[in-house]
Design an enzyme around this catalytic site. Structure first.
Site, PDB file in Angstrom:
ATOM      1  N   HIS A 156       0.825  -1.228   0.000  1.00 56.01           N
ATOM      2  CA  HIS A 156       0.000   0.000   0.000  1.00 56.01           C
ATOM      3  C   HIS A 156       0.855   1.271   0.000  1.00 56.01           C
ATOM      4  O   HIS A 156       0.407   2.312   0.464  1.00 56.01           O
ATOM      5  CB  HIS A 156      -0.954   0.047   1.202  1.00 56.01           C
ATOM      6  CG  HIS A 156      -1.731  -1.211   1.418  1.00 56.01           C
ATOM      7  ND1 HIS A 156      -3.001  -1.403   0.937  1.00 56.01           N
ATOM      8  CD2 HIS A 156      -1.392  -2.371   2.035  1.00 56.01           C
ATOM      9  CE1 HIS A 156      -3.425  -2.610   1.269  1.00 56.01           C
ATOM     10  NE2 HIS A 156      -2.463  -3.222   1.935  1.00 56.01           N
ATOM     11  N   SER A 277      15.799  21.240 -16.057  1.00 53.53           N
ATOM     12  CA  SER A 277      14.638  22.062 -16.360  1.00 53.53           C
ATOM     13  C   SER A 277      15.105  23.340 -17.038  1.00 53.53           C
ATOM     14  O   SER A 277      16.191  23.842 -16.738  1.00 53.53           O
ATOM     15  CB  SER A 277      13.913  22.378 -15.048  1.00 53.53           C
ATOM     16  OG  SER A 277      13.188  23.587 -15.184  1.00 53.53           O
ATOM     17  N   LYS A 283      16.843  21.408 -10.870  1.00 59.22           N
ATOM     18  CA  LYS A 283      16.137  20.174 -11.188  1.00 59.22           C
ATOM     19  C   LYS A 283      16.990  19.130 -11.898  1.00 59.22           C
ATOM     20  O   LYS A 283      17.817  19.431 -12.735  1.00 59.22           O
ATOM     21  CB  LYS A 283      14.924  20.479 -12.088  1.00 59.22           C
ATOM     22  CG  LYS A 283      13.816  21.235 -11.385  1.00 59.22           C
ATOM     23  CD  LYS A 283      12.982  20.345 -10.481  1.00 59.22           C
ATOM     24  CE  LYS A 283      12.140  19.389 -11.225  1.00 59.22           C
ATOM     25  NZ  LYS A 283      10.816  19.804 -11.562  1.00 59.22           N
ATOM     26  N   GLU A 290      10.146   8.304 -16.975  1.00 54.93           N
ATOM     27  CA  GLU A 290       8.792   8.842 -17.202  1.00 54.93           C
ATOM     28  C   GLU A 290       8.328   8.535 -18.625  1.00 54.93           C
ATOM     29  O   GLU A 290       7.175   8.169 -18.867  1.00 54.93           O
ATOM     30  CB  GLU A 290       8.778  10.358 -16.979  1.00 54.93           C
ATOM     31  CG  GLU A 290       9.003  10.754 -15.530  1.00 54.93           C
ATOM     32  CD  GLU A 290       9.313  12.239 -15.394  1.00 54.93           C
ATOM     33  OE1 GLU A 290       8.718  13.048 -16.101  1.00 54.93           O
ATOM     34  OE2 GLU A 290      10.183  12.580 -14.569  1.00 54.93           O
TER      35      GLU A 290
END
Ligand code: ARG
Length: 458
Positions: A156, A277, A283, A290
């Site tokens: 979970h 970024s 970043k 992804e």
């Protein structure tokens, strides 16, 4: 331009209609398979005396010539010739003259295209299996370095029990192992020959389907000519197997992305697989993971696309089936790219062992150890669960963890507790003691790694 099938027609289609119906913009990918299929077919025609040996030889050398040109990227395709089959036939006739027109004796584009697809997928599936193995190798290499790296195990997405980080990584090894099994099994259904089924009903010529199948390295032939030209199950199966692989990769991606976040901070992706970024200088984004997670969508889409194309098509060939190709090519490209990038990501990622180890010291993932401790001393597990649950509550109220509780508190909740519980509560002890087959115990993980390496060698 006069069509190869133009005899029955009194006027030609307009260019834009040709363009809509043509598959040559994408099925030129099958050029090698198409030529190989034709070479086998004409060799068979010669052997069976359907064309003379001399004619067969002329056609064969014309085809070999085209194969050479195809390899050098010298062929020029035209939309007016619709697809790869007609383009090649036209080029052959241009090259060797009218005798080239004998190539299509005893076959149809319907068995021809199916043959091309079988040849193409056989090669691709073989290559994809190697890509899967490469990723498995990268996983095993990382796992070998991290058998004794302790990490939180989750259910979970809540801390559950401490585990060996290698054990977690190896879960993906086994998922990929099943993927490999599925791909290997599918080869049985890919490696069969539709050639000689003709348009749908077979042919009046005394062809030898077993012979041409043998020349192409097919294991068997389709026993039913209608099935041979209508079947696209093997492509659906490939898309389904690919969807499963992407689903596995996508789950793995999700974990890599989570672990790369500042909140987890368990791993750092190599710079080669991350991007920055354009606005935020700090970043470092796990883009490749992804993107693979995102590409899973198109592979599922390709599966559903083909299933839907096929669901209403009567037997045998229908032009709808031309829609089987782009999704298949796209899937091959996507799956190969994703597996390759993944192998690179896994082998170069930096695992922050300290952060993982520290994480399991500040949580309740050792609560099961206490319950097991009491249960092994005879208390029914359900009662032990209750006792430990109360202790957890006490800790939460005091803002401490189980290992911080004084022995008297333990003893107050159960007389079975002794001072050896502090050892039992250590994450390393918790992992080491899970010796059940397939469990996360260090020895067990070492054993499994050994087994994997042995089967690799044999
Ligand atoms: N381009 C067609 C396809 O990809 C080849 C088969 C065409 N056969 C036909 N009877 N129109 O499906």
């Amino acid at each position: 331009m006069k069509k190869l099938w133009g005899g029955r027609f009194t006027k030609s289609a307009e260019g834009w209609v040709d363009e809509f119906g043509a598959s040559i913009p994408f099925d030129q990918e099958l050029v090698k398979e198409d030529l190989e299929g034709s070479i086998a077919h004409v060799t068979m025609l010669g052997k069976c005396g359907i064309v003379s040996m001399e004619e067969a030889d002329t056609i064969k050398s014309g085809l070999l010539n085209l194969l050479e040109k195809a390899k050098n990227g010298e062929l020029e395709y035209s939309v007016a010739n619709e697809d790869i089959h007609l383009n090649i036939e036209k080029m052959l006739i241009d090259e060797i003259g009218q005798v080239g027109g004998k190539l299509h004796t005893g076959r149809s584009r319907n068995d021809q295209v199916a043959t091309d697809m079988h040849l193409y997928l056989r090669q691709q599936v073989d290559e994809i299996i190697e890509f899967v193995e490469e990723l498995q190798g990268a996983i095993v290499n990382q796992a070998e370095q991290h058998v004794e790296t302790i990490a939180p195990g989750y259910t979970h997405l809540q801390r559950a029990q401490p585990i060996s980080f290698a054990h977690h990584l190896l879960a993906y090894y086994w998922m990929l192992e099943r993927d490999k099994e599925r791909l290997t099994d599918s080869l049985k259904r890919i490696n069969m020959s539709p050639l000689g089924a003709g348009a749908l009903a077979g042919t009046t010529f005394p062809i030898d389907r077993y012979y041409s199948a043998g020349l192409l390295g097919f294991e068997k032939i389709y026993e039913n000519s209608i099935d041979a030209v209508s079947d696209r199950d093997f492509i659906v199966e490939f898309l389904s197997n690919s969807s499963m692989i992407m689903m596995h990769l996508s789950r793995f991606c999700e974990e890599l992305i989570l672990w790369s976040s500042q909140e987890f901070n368990f791993i750092e992706m190599d710079d080669a697989f991350a991007t920055g970024s354009s606005i935020m200088p700090q970043k470092k984004n796990p883009d490749m993971a992804e993107l693979i997670r995102g590409k899973t969508g198109r592979v599922y889409g390709n599966l559903f696309g083909l299933l839907t194309v096929l669901k209403g098509t009567p037997l045998a060939y229908n032009k709808d089936m031309q829609e089987d190709k782009e999704g298949m090519f796209d899937t091959v490209k996507t799956i190969k790219g994703s597996l390759k990038i993944f192998a690179g990501m896994v082998s170069t990622m930096n695992v922050k062992t300290e952060v993982m180890a520290a994480a399991v010291k500040k949580d309740f993932s050792n609560a099961t150890e206490l319950a097991d401790y009491l249960a092994s001393k005879g208390l029914p597990f359900r009662d032990a669960h209750e006792v430990v649950g109360k202790l957890v509550l006490t800790c939460i109220e005091r803002g401490i963890f189980l290992g911080d509780l004084p022995l008297e508190v333990f003893k107050e909740s159960s007389a079975l507790f002794e001072d050896d519980i502090y050892e039992v509560l250590l994450p390393a002890t918790a992992v080491a003691r899970r010796k059940s087959a397939g469990g996360t115990g260090f020895d067990e993980v070492y054993k499994v790694l050994q087994k994997i390496k042995q089967t690799k060698k044999s």
